[in-house]
Each structure stands twice: as C-alpha cells, then as structure tokens.
Design an enzyme around this catalytic site. Structure first.
Site, PDB file in Angstrom:
ATOM      1  N   ARG A 170       0.815  -1.211   0.000  1.00 59.79           N
ATOM      2  CA  ARG A 170       0.000   0.000   0.000  1.00 59.79           C
ATOM      3  C   ARG A 170       0.853   1.267   0.000  1.00 59.79           C
ATOM      4  NH1 ARG A 170      -5.007   0.124   2.360  1.00 59.79           N
ATOM      5  NH2 ARG A 170      -4.495   1.869   3.708  1.00 59.79           N
ATOM      6  N   ARG A 174       9.181   6.151  -3.542  1.00 62.37           N
ATOM      7  CA  ARG A 174       9.485   6.872  -4.776  1.00 62.37           C
ATOM      8  C   ARG A 174      10.734   7.744  -4.670  1.00 62.37           C
ATOM      9  NH1 ARG A 174       4.745  10.366  -2.963  1.00 62.37           N
ATOM     10  NH2 ARG A 174       3.163   8.989  -3.799  1.00 62.37           N
ATOM     11  N   ARG A 247      -8.456  -6.559  13.973  1.00 60.74           N
ATOM     12  CA  ARG A 247      -7.794  -5.619  14.874  1.00 60.74           C
ATOM     13  C   ARG A 247      -8.820  -4.578  15.260  1.00 60.74           C
ATOM     14  NH1 ARG A 247      -3.944  -6.617  17.981  1.00 60.74           N
ATOM     15  NH2 ARG A 247      -2.709  -4.714  17.813  1.00 60.74           N
ATOM     16  N   ARG A 279      -0.506   6.448  16.180  1.00 58.80           N
ATOM     17  CA  ARG A 279      -0.469   7.787  15.577  1.00 58.80           C
ATOM     18  C   ARG A 279      -1.301   8.776  16.383  1.00 58.80           C
ATOM     19  NH1 ARG A 279      -2.989   5.525   9.868  1.00 58.80           N
ATOM     20  NH2 ARG A 279      -4.561   4.226  10.846  1.00 58.80           N
ATOM     21  N   GLU A 304      -4.315   7.063  18.792  1.00 58.71           N
ATOM     22  CA  GLU A 304      -4.899   5.815  18.280  1.00 58.71           C
ATOM     23  C   GLU A 304      -4.104   4.615  18.796  1.00 58.71           C
ATOM     24  OE1 GLU A 304      -5.863   6.013  14.066  1.00 58.71           O
ATOM     25  OE2 GLU A 304      -5.264   3.914  13.835  1.00 58.71           O
ATOM     26  N   TYR A 352      -9.825  -5.835   3.776  1.00 58.72           N
ATOM     27  CA  TYR A 352      -9.265  -4.550   4.192  1.00 58.72           C
ATOM     28  C   TYR A 352      -9.468  -3.552   3.038  1.00 58.72           C
ATOM     29  CZ  TYR A 352      -5.275  -1.563   5.822  1.00 58.72           C
ATOM     30  OH  TYR A 352      -4.435  -0.550   6.233  1.00 58.72           O
ATOM     31  N   ASP A 354     -10.304   0.119   1.388  1.00 56.37           N
ATOM     32  CA  ASP A 354     -10.367   1.567   1.599  1.00 56.37           C
ATOM     33  C   ASP A 354     -11.768   2.046   1.204  1.00 56.37           C
ATOM     34  OD1 ASP A 354      -7.770   1.846   2.472  1.00 56.37           O
ATOM     35  OD2 ASP A 354      -6.960   2.206   0.470  1.00 56.37           O
TER      36      ASP A 354
HETATM   37  N1  UDP Z   1       3.317   1.483   7.694  1.00 60.43           N
HETATM   38  C1  UDP Z   1       4.536   1.522   8.298  1.00 60.43           C
HETATM   39  N2  UDP Z   1       4.967   2.696   8.872  1.00 60.43           N
HETATM   40  C2  UDP Z   1       4.213   3.822   8.855  1.00 60.43           C
HETATM   41  C3  UDP Z   1       2.954   3.771   8.222  1.00 60.43           C
HETATM   42  C4  UDP Z   1       2.523   2.600   7.655  1.00 60.43           C
HETATM   43  O1  UDP Z   1       5.239   0.537   8.351  1.00 60.43           O
HETATM   44  O2  UDP Z   1       4.647   4.848   9.415  1.00 60.43           O
HETATM   45  C5  UDP Z   1       2.866   0.201   7.093  1.00 60.43           C
HETATM   46  C6  UDP Z   1       2.255  -0.705   8.152  1.00 60.43           C
HETATM   47  O3  UDP Z   1       2.636  -2.030   7.839  1.00 60.43           O
HETATM   48  C7  UDP Z   1       0.786  -0.522   7.973  1.00 60.43           C
HETATM   49  C8  UDP Z   1       0.654  -0.292   6.466  1.00 60.43           C
HETATM   50  O4  UDP Z   1       1.853   0.392   6.130  1.00 60.43           O
HETATM   51  O5  UDP Z   1       0.054  -1.641   8.399  1.00 60.43           O
HETATM   52  C9  UDP Z   1      -0.547   0.535   6.067  1.00 60.43           C
HETATM   53  O6  UDP Z   1      -0.588   1.680   6.894  1.00 60.43           O
HETATM   54  P1  UDP Z   1      -1.601   2.851   6.736  1.00 60.43           P
HETATM   55  O7  UDP Z   1      -1.334   3.793   7.830  1.00 60.43           O
HETATM   56  O8  UDP Z   1      -1.508   3.363   5.349  1.00 60.43           O
HETATM   57  O9  UDP Z   1      -2.982   2.111   6.889  1.00 60.43           O
HETATM   58  P2  UDP Z   1      -4.375   2.645   7.411  1.00 60.43           P
HETATM   59  O10 UDP Z   1      -4.421   2.240   8.834  1.00 60.43           O
HETATM   60  O11 UDP Z   1      -4.366   4.129   7.262  1.00 60.43           O
HETATM   61  O12 UDP Z   1      -5.375   1.925   6.581  1.00 60.43           O
END
Ligand code: UDP
Length: 370
Positions: A170, A174, A247, A279, A304, A352, A354
C-alpha cells in the site's frame, strides 16, 4: 406482500451506496444500523467547529474516476493531500518513503545517491514470503527498523514475519521529493464531514439507527424481499465455525481549548515499538491547512491505540492471513446458501477495503441486482 424491496443492514458506505442506487431506480429500502448514527466508521461529528473523525482518520483517495464522480455528487471535496510525518524517537521523517525521507536518513541528495544507499542495505528476496522479507527487500534495514517494524507490529499485534507481504505494498516508495502519501489522482476530505455526505446519499431513504438486526428481524421477518447485510459475516452466523480475527482500535480524543495548533500536521505516526499508540491525529488540519479554511480556535487531538478485537467491540481491520481467509471462505459458502441475503462491505466480505474500494464494490454489487 413484503414492505420493502431491500432491508439494508448497516448504514456505512456499502449500505448507503446500495440504498442510494436502489432508491434512484425506484426500489424501496429500509436501512438499519445498531449504532446511534449513520456513516459507519467514516462518521464525523462537528464539535466546536471541527469535524472530528470519530473512528480514525478517513482520507478519501482513489484512482477510479467513476467512484470520484459518484462521491462528488454528495459532497464537495477539499484539496487535502495526506502527508504524514513519522516520528521515531526524536527523529522526524516524511512519509511515504521518498527523497525527503532518504535525505533525512542518509543525507542523500540525488535519486542515484539514494538508490545506492538502499542497494547497500537491501536483503534481496525474489518472492518475499512475509512483511519483513518484503520490507527488507524493498527498502533495506534502516527504513525497516526505524519506520516499519515498530509501527506495523503495534498496528497488527503480530511479528512482521507473521504478516502478509502485501500490507506494505500500500505504501508508495518513490525517488522524487513528493510527500503525497497516496499515488491516486483523486484525493480530499468531504467538506462538512462524511456524515453529511452519507446523509446526502441516504436522502429519501428510510433509516433506523440504534436498531439491532437480530432483534429487528425477529419482530419483522417479512420486512423485505432481499437483505443486504454489511455487518461481520462470522457474527451473522453466530460464530458457529469459529471467530474471524480483527484488529480493534481505541481512540483517546481530547479537546484542547487553549491550543490552536498541537502538532502542525493532521497525522503524525509514532513508529517506535515502545510508544503504545500508532499515531496522533489532529482533526482540524484535515480541513484547515496552509492558508485555506476558516481559522478555528482550539483543537481536537486523538491518540490511536491498536488492540486485539474482543467480542462486543467494533472490529476495524480484518486480518487477511491464510488462516482467517480460509475460515472466511467457509463462512462465504454458508452465505452463498442463504436465500435472499447477500453480504457486502469490509465486514461482510472480510476485506481490508479503503473507502473507494467499498464504494466501487457496492456500485458493482447493485448493478448485479438491477
Ligand atoms: N506502515 C509503516 N509505517 C508507517 C505507516 C505505515 O510501516 O509509518 C505500514 C504498516 O505495515 C501498515 C501499512 O503500512 O500496516 C498501512 O498503513 P496505513 O497507515 O496506510 O494504513 P491505514 O491504517 O491508514 O489503513
């Protein structure tokens, strides 16, 4: 005679889109939801002039033009671009992994320098079998140790070796100075909040909140010709084949009346294992950023905390590993044998998704009925 064409269980995005489509074609729908409100986990509540994302940050992003055009009928979107900051101990990094992050890690200035630094650290694997192998193969040890491992293990409550590799597919990676978290061409936050957007979708649809399906259907078994069920599929079958794992998230939300800007960004990820939350969200920055938006006094801040889901809590993320996917497939077989009941959405399909994917699924799903 049945009273409605459709009983839709769940007033989240899947249910709302389905109801909107059906109603537009002259069908009758009743939407019920056991929560006190519509909009599912996208629910926002306006408090002190700030739209608070009550069930975590919802940032709309999509590559699907049809979905973008669809949602824009029900809300105007602002030009928010998600650019989270990662905090590891006292170091700050831009996300997603891009030239800014590489500079912050290694002081590399050009793509060639950054690629060389990563190449030095990569642990190559042709077919990474799990998230750890995938991350080390893609990004090398520094990024994995500082920005991925702790965050991921907190979020999923599992060792990275036990998690599917595609979870971090995901995340963009880049070699440009671009902090946009998403690769999608369409992105933004619904102005006025997602609750208003979903309310607009549900205009002309009968909705009952605080209404549990199990009780309701006991009293009204003949209510509709067809039921669209968007709750958890294992719960529907009373967990008779076992519990699917999810989760859960706990949110601690605090209003700070004397602080106008707590962290300078909507999303700050805490990537070290020792800090128990993943976060901190500062909600006002979703709608009031740069020079845009009315200045609003005070701020809402949410910590969170991920947790293992227990019966009775809200499930958030399905854990799509092999064990759970197998169990889901068994439930799916049961579901397919049901007469006039169809399962949809993140919980009904145990995926999962979006927001845009849920909407696309619901649009597709309705087409199959129409
Ligand atoms: N991820 C990570 N570090 C970060 C943010 C995301 O390793 O700082 C990885 C982590 O494995 C996570 C996945 O990317 O489960 C997707 O995270 P994201 O925050 O995009 O998912 P959301 O909870 O927003 O759907």
């Amino acid at each position: 005679m049945k009273k409605y064409n459709y009983l839709i269980v769940g007033a989240g995005l899947f249910g709302a889109v389905f109801a909107q489509q059906a109603t537009a074609q002259g069908k009758t729908c009743l939407v019920i939801d056991r929560r006190q409100h519509i909009a599912g986990n996208a629910y926002t509540e306006n408090i002190h002039g700030i739209n608070v994302h009550k069930y975590g940050a919802h940032i709309f992003h999509t590559s699907n033009k049809a979905v973008w055009d669809y949602v824009n009928q029900f809300a105007e979107f602002n030009n928010y671009v998600n650019s989270p900051i990662a905090r590891y101990k006292n170091e700050l990094y831009n996300l997603p992994f891009n030239m800014n992050t590489f500079y912050q890690l290694w002081r590399t200035a050009t793509p060639a320098e950054a690629q060389a630094a990563i190449e030095n650290q990569r642990i190559k694997k042709e077919n990474p079998a799990n998230l750890e192998e995938q991350a080390l193969n893609l990004a090398g040890t520094d990024i994995y140790e500082k920005l991925i491992k702790g965050y991921t293990e907190k979020q999923w409550g599992r060792d990275c070796k036990q998690l599917p590799a595609d979870i971090i597919k995901r995340l963009p990676f880049r070699f440009t100075y671009d902090n946009n978290y998403f690769n999608d061409p369409y992105q933004g936050i619904a102005k006025g909040g997602y609750t208003q957007m979903v309310a607009n979708m549900l205009k002309g649809v009968e909705v009952k909140t605080s209404c549990s399906y199990v009780e309701f259907i006991k009293d009204n078994p003949q209510i509709a010709e067809t039921t669209i069920y968007t709750g958890a599929i294992d719960e529907f079958f009373d967990y008779k084949l076992g519990k699917l794992e999810y989760r859960a998230l706990k949110f601690e939300t605090e209003y700070k009346p004397d602080c106008d800007n707590f962290q300078g960004n909507a999303v700050v990820n805490y990537t070290e294992r020792e800090i128990p939350y993943t976060r901190i969200i500062e909600h006002k920055h979703f709608e009031q950023f740069g020079t845009f938006g009315e200045p609003v006094k005070g701020t809402f801040v949410t910590h969170e905390y991920p947790a293992e889901w227990q019966k009775g809590q809200e499930p958030y993320y399905p854990i799509n590993d092999d064990k759970n996917n197998d169990l889901y497939n068994q439930y799916k077989k049961l579901a397919d044998q049901q007469k006039n009941i169809f399962f949809g959405g993140r919980l009904g399909m145990y995926s999962y998704f979006d927001m845009d994917k849920v909407i696309a699924k619901a649009l597709e799903f309705y087409k199959d009925f129409a």
